[in-house]
Design an enzyme around this catalytic site. Sequence first.
Site, PDB file in Angstrom:
ATOM      1  N   ASP A  31      67.135  62.315 -57.203  1.00 28.51           N
ATOM      2  CA  ASP A  31      67.682  63.393 -56.375  1.00 28.51           C
ATOM      3  C   ASP A  31      67.828  62.881 -54.958  1.00 28.51           C
ATOM      4  O   ASP A  31      67.171  61.933 -54.559  1.00 28.51           O
ATOM      5  CB  ASP A  31      66.697  64.566 -56.301  1.00 28.51           C
ATOM      6  N   LYS A  53      71.158  66.770 -56.587  1.00 35.01           N
ATOM      7  CA  LYS A  53      71.081  68.056 -57.280  1.00 35.01           C
ATOM      8  C   LYS A  53      71.165  69.195 -56.284  1.00 35.01           C
ATOM      9  O   LYS A  53      70.280  69.427 -55.492  1.00 35.01           O
ATOM     10  CB  LYS A  53      69.759  68.165 -58.053  1.00 35.01           C
ATOM     11  N   ASP A  85      57.094  67.857 -56.692  1.00 33.36           N
ATOM     12  CA  ASP A  85      56.542  67.809 -58.043  1.00 33.36           C
ATOM     13  C   ASP A  85      57.646  68.169 -59.033  1.00 33.36           C
ATOM     14  O   ASP A  85      58.389  69.122 -58.812  1.00 33.36           O
ATOM     15  CB  ASP A  85      55.390  68.821 -58.171  1.00 33.36           C
ATOM     16  N   THR A 113      53.664  68.367 -53.934  1.00 36.44           N
ATOM     17  CA  THR A 113      54.770  69.309 -53.751  1.00 36.44           C
ATOM     18  C   THR A 113      54.998  69.658 -52.284  1.00 36.44           C
ATOM     19  O   THR A 113      54.056  69.775 -51.502  1.00 36.44           O
ATOM     20  CB  THR A 113      54.542  70.600 -54.559  1.00 36.44           C
ATOM     21  N   MET A 167      63.923  76.590 -50.963  1.00 33.87           N
ATOM     22  CA  MET A 167      65.360  76.872 -51.128  1.00 33.87           C
ATOM     23  C   MET A 167      65.732  78.236 -50.555  1.00 33.87           C
ATOM     24  O   MET A 167      66.568  78.945 -51.115  1.00 33.87           O
ATOM     25  CB  MET A 167      65.759  76.826 -52.629  1.00 33.87           C
TER      26      MET A 167
HETATM   27  N1  SAH Z   1      60.058  70.167 -56.802  1.00 34.68           N
HETATM   28  C1  SAH Z   1      60.154  70.241 -55.368  1.00 34.68           C
HETATM   29  C2  SAH Z   1      60.933  71.450 -54.924  1.00 34.68           C
HETATM   30  C3  SAH Z   1      62.392  71.400 -55.290  1.00 34.68           C
HETATM   31  S1  SAH Z   1      63.275  72.731 -54.687  1.00 34.68           S
HETATM   32  C4  SAH Z   1      58.770  70.217 -54.769  1.00 34.68           C
HETATM   33  O1  SAH Z   1      57.783  70.312 -55.483  1.00 34.68           O
HETATM   34  O2  SAH Z   1      58.652  70.063 -53.558  1.00 34.68           O
HETATM   35  C5  SAH Z   1      63.951  72.041 -53.196  1.00 34.68           C
HETATM   36  C6  SAH Z   1      63.348  72.754 -52.009  1.00 34.68           C
HETATM   37  O3  SAH Z   1      62.105  72.179 -51.689  1.00 34.68           O
HETATM   38  C7  SAH Z   1      64.136  72.646 -50.749  1.00 34.68           C
HETATM   39  O4  SAH Z   1      65.169  73.586 -50.684  1.00 34.68           O
HETATM   40  C8  SAH Z   1      63.089  72.937 -49.719  1.00 34.68           C
HETATM   41  O5  SAH Z   1      62.819  74.312 -49.652  1.00 34.68           O
HETATM   42  C9  SAH Z   1      61.889  72.275 -50.322  1.00 34.68           C
HETATM   43  N2  SAH Z   1      61.667  70.929 -49.778  1.00 34.68           N
HETATM   44  C10 SAH Z   1      61.579  69.787 -50.475  1.00 34.68           C
HETATM   45  N3  SAH Z   1      61.286  68.757 -49.662  1.00 34.68           N
HETATM   46  C11 SAH Z   1      61.187  69.270 -48.424  1.00 34.68           C
HETATM   47  C12 SAH Z   1      60.906  68.726 -47.152  1.00 34.68           C
HETATM   48  N4  SAH Z   1      60.667  67.420 -46.982  1.00 34.68           N
HETATM   49  N5  SAH Z   1      60.873  69.551 -46.091  1.00 34.68           N
HETATM   50  C13 SAH Z   1      61.103  70.863 -46.229  1.00 34.68           C
HETATM   51  N6  SAH Z   1      61.391  71.419 -47.412  1.00 34.68           N
HETATM   52  C14 SAH Z   1      61.421  70.653 -48.499  1.00 34.68           C
END
Ligand code: SAH
Length: 509
Positions: A31, A53, A85, A113, A167
């Site tokens: 991703d 994605k 995650d 996460t 998101m």
């Molecule tokens: N599986 C991922 C989440 C995927 S959904 C996890 O566990 O983190 C994608 C969302 O994650 C983004 O829209 C945002 O809200 C958040 N996100 C992921 N990385 C981020 C980052 N470095 N800073 C802020 N938000 C983040």
Amino acid sequence: MWLVGAGPGDPGLLTVRGRELLATADVVVTDRLAAAVLLDVARPDAHVIHVGKSPTTSRSQDEVNALLVEHARAGARVVRLKGGDPFLLGRGGEEAEACAAAGVSCTVVPGVTSAIAVPAYAGIPVTHRGVAQDLAIISGHLPPGHPDSTVDWAALGASRATIVVLMGVARLVDIVDALLAGGRPPATPAAVVERGTTPAQRVLRTTLDALVVDAVAFGLRSPAVLVVGEVAARRDAAVPIPPVAAATAAPGARAGSGWPGAAGGAPLAGIRVLVPRTRARQGLLARRLRELGAEAVETVVSRLLPTGDATPLREALPGADGLVLADSDEVAAVVSLLRGAGTDVRALTGLTLVAASASAAAALDALGLACVRSSAEVQVAYTVVTEVPVPGLRVVICGAAAPPVGIRTLRRVPLLVDAPAEADPRIAEELRHGDLDAVTLASSTAARCLVELYGPLPDGVLVAAMGRRTAQACEAMGLRVDAVPSEPGIYPLAAAVVDLVASRRAPTA
Ligand code: SAH
């Protein structure tokens, strides 16, 4: 197949197991949010497939699933690298399911996460004794009230749980409304952390009722994590994200972090800069930005087309002794203009053709036309023409070639005009999603063509223009300019981007 969590951005947060697998993978399907980790770890010869994605990208979930199955069946060691995650709002479950259905073995490697680590980097503990003992992690992808939503927003509003929304940037208004309607007090602390755990991290702290207005003023962009609840006001053990200016002064400030250059002072680390390119300044600006730590995304925004008007050329030729052609595009333009005017290269009979570059020489050669040329490609017309043993030579110079000193220039004939190139859908998508932090515009043509191809830029994108003329072109196209270096040049332009990024980071550092 391994479904590996990449963590939220800081490569230091990739697990040891994830690192081992990534280092030995033949194929990595990644991703966009996970991609930074890769630079560090993956084998240089690994086949890396980016499947950005997002709701509008070209690859559907089915296509990603098919890709994983296909490579795994072909015997490759496949790592599917996912942000944070894999099983938290990442559709990792669907990918595991698809593998199982295809008889491909699949193992998950959990990741750190963003839901917990991103607030943590900003000093926000998602639970705190006596303050919040429960945590709800919510997808903001579907707005409250959407028929497919399984989220009980009213209950969340009524509770005192910490709410973490992923998101959620695009749905901020609806989310705030739903929580207030559910009974959350308007003064409830709220925080948003943008690009958390990366050198570009920014933090906004406010209250629930002021969140929307403040987020607009802040220029909030995805990816960001929203935290609502009493814990959002805390600042416990935040991870120091080095302010740009201090980065060199405090090396090692982030011991254990894997960010290349973050502690070593690369001032644009973590920053993605769009570099629209016309022919003129090929590659150099992008190279400089990369030296400064940026991810430079180059895109060609203009191409040269023949003017379509042969008259100036035909009028200039009688009485000329020579014709200087800058490059192969100009040679092609001469041929097409002459053809369009009902004649052909025989109209050049008697002229000394001067190739001002290797490409012009090769193009003339291919047409069976003899020419004189300089041996050094960069030596434009001057040397070449003075080698021609014709005293008092009168030449016609085509568009881009430099005028030879001491030779009588009869006329300069424009052969080519800049026209917008094809729009690149990936760039359009990155702009739409706020994945680009800045854009450098090295010429008025670049500015004009960029806007013609991609429309007005999103507000959050910083714009650095090469000089006054470029800035004027931007204004004419309705493009706000944030910086113009005091002198033109690639280095000053790149330095202007550094200053812009520093000033933008300063308030939150
Ligand atoms: N599986 C991922 C989440 C995927 S959904 C996890 O566990 O983190 C994608 C969302 O994650 C983004 O829209 C945002 O809200 C958040 N996100 C992921 N990385 C981020 C980052 N470095 N800073 C802020 N938000 C983040």
